[in-house]
Design an enzyme around this catalytic site. Structure first.
Site, PDB file in Angstrom:
ATOM      1  N   GLN A  31       0.832  -1.203   0.000  1.00 25.80           N
ATOM      2  CA  GLN A  31       0.000   0.000   0.000  1.00 25.80           C
ATOM      3  C   GLN A  31       0.869   1.256   0.000  1.00 25.80           C
ATOM      4  O   GLN A  31       2.069   1.197   0.253  1.00 25.80           O
ATOM      5  CB  GLN A  31      -0.929  -0.005   1.229  1.00 25.80           C
ATOM      6  CG  GLN A  31      -0.222  -0.279   2.553  1.00 25.80           C
ATOM      7  CD  GLN A  31      -1.076  -1.028   3.568  1.00 25.80           C
ATOM      8  OE1 GLN A  31      -2.293  -1.080   3.452  1.00 25.80           O
ATOM      9  NE2 GLN A  31      -0.446  -1.614   4.570  1.00 25.80           N
ATOM     10  N   HIS A  62      -8.968   2.689  19.750  1.00 25.77           N
ATOM     11  CA  HIS A  62      -8.189   1.556  20.272  1.00 25.77           C
ATOM     12  C   HIS A  62      -8.737   1.025  21.596  1.00 25.77           C
ATOM     13  O   HIS A  62      -8.741  -0.177  21.832  1.00 25.77           O
ATOM     14  CB  HIS A  62      -6.708   1.945  20.383  1.00 25.77           C
ATOM     15  CG  HIS A  62      -6.074   2.106  19.034  1.00 25.77           C
ATOM     16  ND1 HIS A  62      -5.385   3.224  18.641  1.00 25.77           N
ATOM     17  CD2 HIS A  62      -6.072   1.276  17.958  1.00 25.77           C
ATOM     18  CE1 HIS A  62      -4.972   3.071  17.385  1.00 25.77           C
ATOM     19  NE2 HIS A  62      -5.383   1.910  16.956  1.00 25.77           N
ATOM     20  N   ASP A  86      -0.104  -0.360  13.622  1.00 22.85           N
ATOM     21  CA  ASP A  86       0.341   0.856  14.319  1.00 22.85           C
ATOM     22  C   ASP A  86       0.636   0.577  15.788  1.00 22.85           C
ATOM     23  O   ASP A  86       1.303   1.371  16.451  1.00 22.85           O
ATOM     24  CB  ASP A  86      -0.703   1.975  14.167  1.00 22.85           C
ATOM     25  CG  ASP A  86      -2.102   1.492  14.532  1.00 22.85           C
ATOM     26  OD1 ASP A  86      -2.338   1.207  15.707  1.00 22.85           O
ATOM     27  OD2 ASP A  86      -2.948   1.375  13.625  1.00 22.85           O
ATOM     28  N   GLU A 106       0.299  -8.984  11.177  1.00 22.62           N
ATOM     29  CA  GLU A 106       0.203  -7.827  10.257  1.00 22.62           C
ATOM     30  C   GLU A 106       0.831  -8.225   8.921  1.00 22.62           C
ATOM     31  O   GLU A 106       1.934  -8.767   8.882  1.00 22.62           O
ATOM     32  CB  GLU A 106       0.932  -6.634  10.911  1.00 22.62           C
ATOM     33  CG  GLU A 106       1.267  -5.471  10.003  1.00 22.62           C
ATOM     34  CD  GLU A 106       0.053  -4.766   9.391  1.00 22.62           C
ATOM     35  OE1 GLU A 106      -0.771  -4.246  10.137  1.00 22.62           O
ATOM     36  OE2 GLU A 106      -0.037  -4.750   8.142  1.00 22.62           O
ATOM     37  N   GLY A 138      -3.354 -12.403   7.704  1.00 16.98           N
ATOM     38  CA  GLY A 138      -4.203 -12.805   8.823  1.00 16.98           C
ATOM     39  C   GLY A 138      -5.200 -13.892   8.442  1.00 16.98           C
ATOM     40  O   GLY A 138      -5.582 -14.714   9.279  1.00 16.98           O
ATOM     41  N   ASP A 155      -8.412  -5.673  13.442  1.00 17.36           N
ATOM     42  CA  ASP A 155      -8.152  -4.225  13.355  1.00 17.36           C
ATOM     43  C   ASP A 155      -7.602  -3.960  11.958  1.00 17.36           C
ATOM     44  O   ASP A 155      -6.406  -3.759  11.770  1.00 17.36           O
ATOM     45  CB  ASP A 155      -7.139  -3.841  14.443  1.00 17.36           C
ATOM     46  CG  ASP A 155      -6.838  -2.355  14.454  1.00 17.36           C
ATOM     47  OD1 ASP A 155      -7.538  -1.583  13.781  1.00 17.36           O
ATOM     48  OD2 ASP A 155      -5.881  -1.968  15.160  1.00 17.36           O
ATOM     49  N   ASP A 158      -9.801  -0.668   5.448  1.00 12.31           N
ATOM     50  CA  ASP A 158     -11.122  -0.777   4.816  1.00 12.31           C
ATOM     51  C   ASP A 158     -11.160  -1.989   3.879  1.00 12.31           C
ATOM     52  O   ASP A 158     -10.105  -2.476   3.466  1.00 12.31           O
ATOM     53  CB  ASP A 158     -11.421   0.500   4.006  1.00 12.31           C
ATOM     54  CG  ASP A 158     -11.562   1.712   4.916  1.00 12.31           C
ATOM     55  OD1 ASP A 158     -11.671   1.517   6.129  1.00 12.31           O
ATOM     56  OD2 ASP A 158     -11.554   2.841   4.401  1.00 12.31           O
ATOM     57  N   PRO A 162      -5.658  -6.129   0.368  1.00 11.90           N
ATOM     58  CA  PRO A 162      -5.475  -7.349   1.152  1.00 11.90           C
ATOM     59  C   PRO A 162      -6.503  -7.530   2.264  1.00 11.90           C
ATOM     60  O   PRO A 162      -6.619  -8.596   2.852  1.00 11.90           O
ATOM     61  CB  PRO A 162      -4.070  -7.180   1.747  1.00 11.90           C
ATOM     62  CG  PRO A 162      -3.778  -5.729   1.704  1.00 11.90           C
ATOM     63  CD  PRO A 162      -4.543  -5.178   0.539  1.00 11.90           C
TER      64      PRO A 162
HETATM   65  N1  SAM Z   1      -7.572   1.664  12.849  1.00 13.61           N
HETATM   66  C1  SAM Z   1      -7.495   1.545  11.465  1.00 13.61           C
HETATM   67  C2  SAM Z   1      -8.701   1.937  10.688  1.00 13.61           C
HETATM   68  O1  SAM Z   1      -9.820   1.464  10.949  1.00 13.61           O
HETATM   69  O2  SAM Z   1      -8.551   2.779   9.814  1.00 13.61           O
HETATM   70  C3  SAM Z   1      -6.848   0.299  11.008  1.00 13.61           C
HETATM   71  C4  SAM Z   1      -5.477   0.224  11.581  1.00 13.61           C
HETATM   72  S1  SAM Z   1      -4.231  -0.836  11.063  1.00 13.61           S
HETATM   73  C5  SAM Z   1      -3.090   0.320  10.420  1.00 13.61           C
HETATM   74  C6  SAM Z   1      -4.805  -1.771   9.698  1.00 13.61           C
HETATM   75  C7  SAM Z   1      -3.750  -2.759   9.212  1.00 13.61           C
HETATM   76  O3  SAM Z   1      -4.360  -3.911   8.646  1.00 13.61           O
HETATM   77  C8  SAM Z   1      -2.816  -2.205   8.138  1.00 13.61           C
HETATM   78  O4  SAM Z   1      -1.543  -1.977   8.685  1.00 13.61           O
HETATM   79  C9  SAM Z   1      -2.803  -3.303   7.047  1.00 13.61           C
HETATM   80  O5  SAM Z   1      -1.520  -3.539   6.505  1.00 13.61           O
HETATM   81  C10 SAM Z   1      -3.360  -4.497   7.828  1.00 13.61           C
HETATM   82  N2  SAM Z   1      -3.950  -5.550   6.987  1.00 13.61           N
HETATM   83  C11 SAM Z   1      -4.742  -5.416   5.896  1.00 13.61           C
HETATM   84  N3  SAM Z   1      -5.065  -6.622   5.385  1.00 13.61           N
HETATM   85  C12 SAM Z   1      -4.463  -7.563   6.186  1.00 13.61           C
HETATM   86  C13 SAM Z   1      -4.426  -8.984   6.175  1.00 13.61           C
HETATM   87  N4  SAM Z   1      -5.067  -9.700   5.246  1.00 13.61           N
HETATM   88  N5  SAM Z   1      -3.709  -9.608   7.159  1.00 13.61           N
HETATM   89  C14 SAM Z   1      -3.051  -8.897   8.113  1.00 13.61           C
HETATM   90  N6  SAM Z   1      -3.048  -7.546   8.156  1.00 13.61           N
HETATM   91  C15 SAM Z   1      -3.755  -6.873   7.218  1.00 13.61           C
END
Ligand code: SAM
Length: 279
Positions: A31, A62, A86, A106, A138, A155, A158, A162
Site C-alpha cells: 500500500q 483503540h 500501528d 500484520e 491474517g 483491526d 477498509d 489485502p
Molecule cells: N484503525 C485503522 C482503521 O480502521 O482505519 C486500522 C489500523 S491498522 C493500520 C490496519 C492494518 O491492517 C494495516 O496496517 C494493514 O496492513 C493491515 N492488513 C490489511 N489486510 C491484512 C491482512 N489480510 N492480514 C493482516 N493484516 C492486514
C-alpha cells in the site's frame, strides 16, 4: 504557504486537515503509506489515502476495539490481533491484567517499522513482554490455528486490497474455528452512517455462524461521519451482560463499563438501514 491534506470519502464529501509537515511517504509493496504531522490531530498514519489513526484521537478507537471484547470475556488469556500494525490495539490489549499473550499478525511490516519510528505513543504496545508479532496474512494465519484463542480482534484497513477477505463470511467461519469453545471476536466494521448496508450484511453473516452477534459504536473525529462501528461474534458471553458500575483496573480515557453498555444502543435509522440492506 498553507499545506492541507484532504481525504475524499466520495465525489461529494471530503475531510481536510492543515498539515505542518509531511514526515514520511513510501510505497510499501502492499500500500501507499504516509505519516503527516497535522495541526489539529498531531501525527497521522495514512494508508492508500485513508486516515488510519492520529495521535490525538486514536485512544477512542483503540480502547473500544480492545476493552469491549476483553471485558465481555471473563478470562481473556490468549488474544489474536489481525492487522493493527500501528500498535495501538496491542498497547490496549496488553494493559489488561488477564491477558497473558497477545499475538499480532500484520501483513505489511513497513507499517510496524514506521509506527515505531513516527508513532511511538501507539507503538509502545510492541514493547510489552506479552506481545508477539507475526508478519503475514491474517486470513491464512486464522485458517491454520484451531481452538486456540479466547479473543480475536480484527483491526483492519477498509475492505479493499489485502483486507477484502477480512470482511467475508468464510473468514468469520475460520475465526469461529480458531476460537476456544467460549471465545469471541470483534472486527472494525466501518461507518454506520455511510456503510449501514455493509454492517447489515456482516451482522447477518456473523449471526449465522455465532450464537451471539452484536454491533456497537463510538465517535472517532477523524473517521468520515465521526460514528464508527464494531461487530462482535461470540460463542457464549453477551457484551450487554457487563456490570456498568464496575471499576476497570487500568487507565483508560474513553472506555468505562458504562460506555461499553451504552455503545450497544444503535440509533433507530441505522438499525432500519442495516435491516433493509441485509442480504
Ligand atoms: N484503525 C485503522 C482503521 O480502521 O482505519 C486500522 C489500523 S491498522 C493500520 C490496519 C492494518 O491492517 C494495516 O496496517 C494493514 O496492513 C493491515 N492488513 C490489511 N489486510 C491484512 C491482512 N489480510 N492480514 C493482516 N493484516 C492486514
Amino acid at each position: 504557504m498553507e499545506l492541507w491534506y484532504t481525504e475524499k470519502q466520495d465525489d461529494n464529501f471530503s475531510m481536510s486537515y492543515r498539515v505542518k509537515e509531511s514526515l514520511h511517504v513510501e510505497e510499501t509493496g502492499f500500500q501507499h503509506l504516509a505519516v503527516l504531522d497535522t495541526v489539529p490531530f498531531g501525527r497521522m498514519l495514512v494508508l492508500d489515502g485513508i486516515v488510519q489513526t492520529t495521535e490525538v484521537d486514536e485512544f477512542i478507537y483503540h480502547e473500544m476495539i480492545a476493552h469491549v471484547p476483553l471485558n465481555t470475556h471473563p478470562n481473556p488469556k490468549k488474544v489474536l490481533i489481525i492487522g493493527g500494525g500501528d500498535g495501538g490495539t496491542l498497547r490496549e490489549v496488553t494493559k489488561h491484567p488477564a491477558v497473558e499473550k497477545a499475538i499480532l499478525v500484520e501483513i505489511d511490516e513497513r507499517v510496524i517499522v514506521n509506527a515505531k519510528k513516527y508513532l511511538p505513543t501507539l507503538a509502545k504496545g510492541f514493547e510489552s513482554p506479552k506481545a508477539e508479532v507475526v508478519i503475514g496474512d491474517g486470513i491464512k494465519y486464522v485458517q491454520e490455528h484451531k481452538n486456540e484463542f479466547d479473543v480475536i480482534i480484527v483491526d483492519s484497513t477498509d475492505p479493499v486490497g489485502p483486507a477484502v477477505g477480512l470482511f467475508s463470511r468464510e473468514f468469520y467461519r475460520s475465526i469461529h474455528e480458531a476460537l476456544k469453545d467460549d471465545g469471541l471476536f470483534v472486527a472494525q466494521t466501518e461507518s454506520p452512517y455511510f456503510m449501514a448496508d455493509l454492517i447489515g450484511r456482516i451482522h447477518n453473516d456473523v449471526q449465522t455462524i455465532f450464537d451471539i452477534a452484536a454491533v456497537y459504536w463510538c465517535i472517532v473525529p477523524t473517521y468520515p461521519g465521526g460514528m464508527w462501528s464494531f461487530t462482535m461474534g461470540s460463542k457464549k458471553y453477551h457484551p450487554a451482560d457487563i456490570d456498568d458500575k464496575a471499576q476497570v483496573p487500568y487507565e483508560t480515557r474513553y472506555y468505562t463499563p458504562a460506555m461499553h453498555k451504552a455503545a450497544l444502543a444503535m440509533p433507530r435509522f441505522i438499525v432500519e438501514q442495516m435491516r433493509s440492506k441485509r442480504g
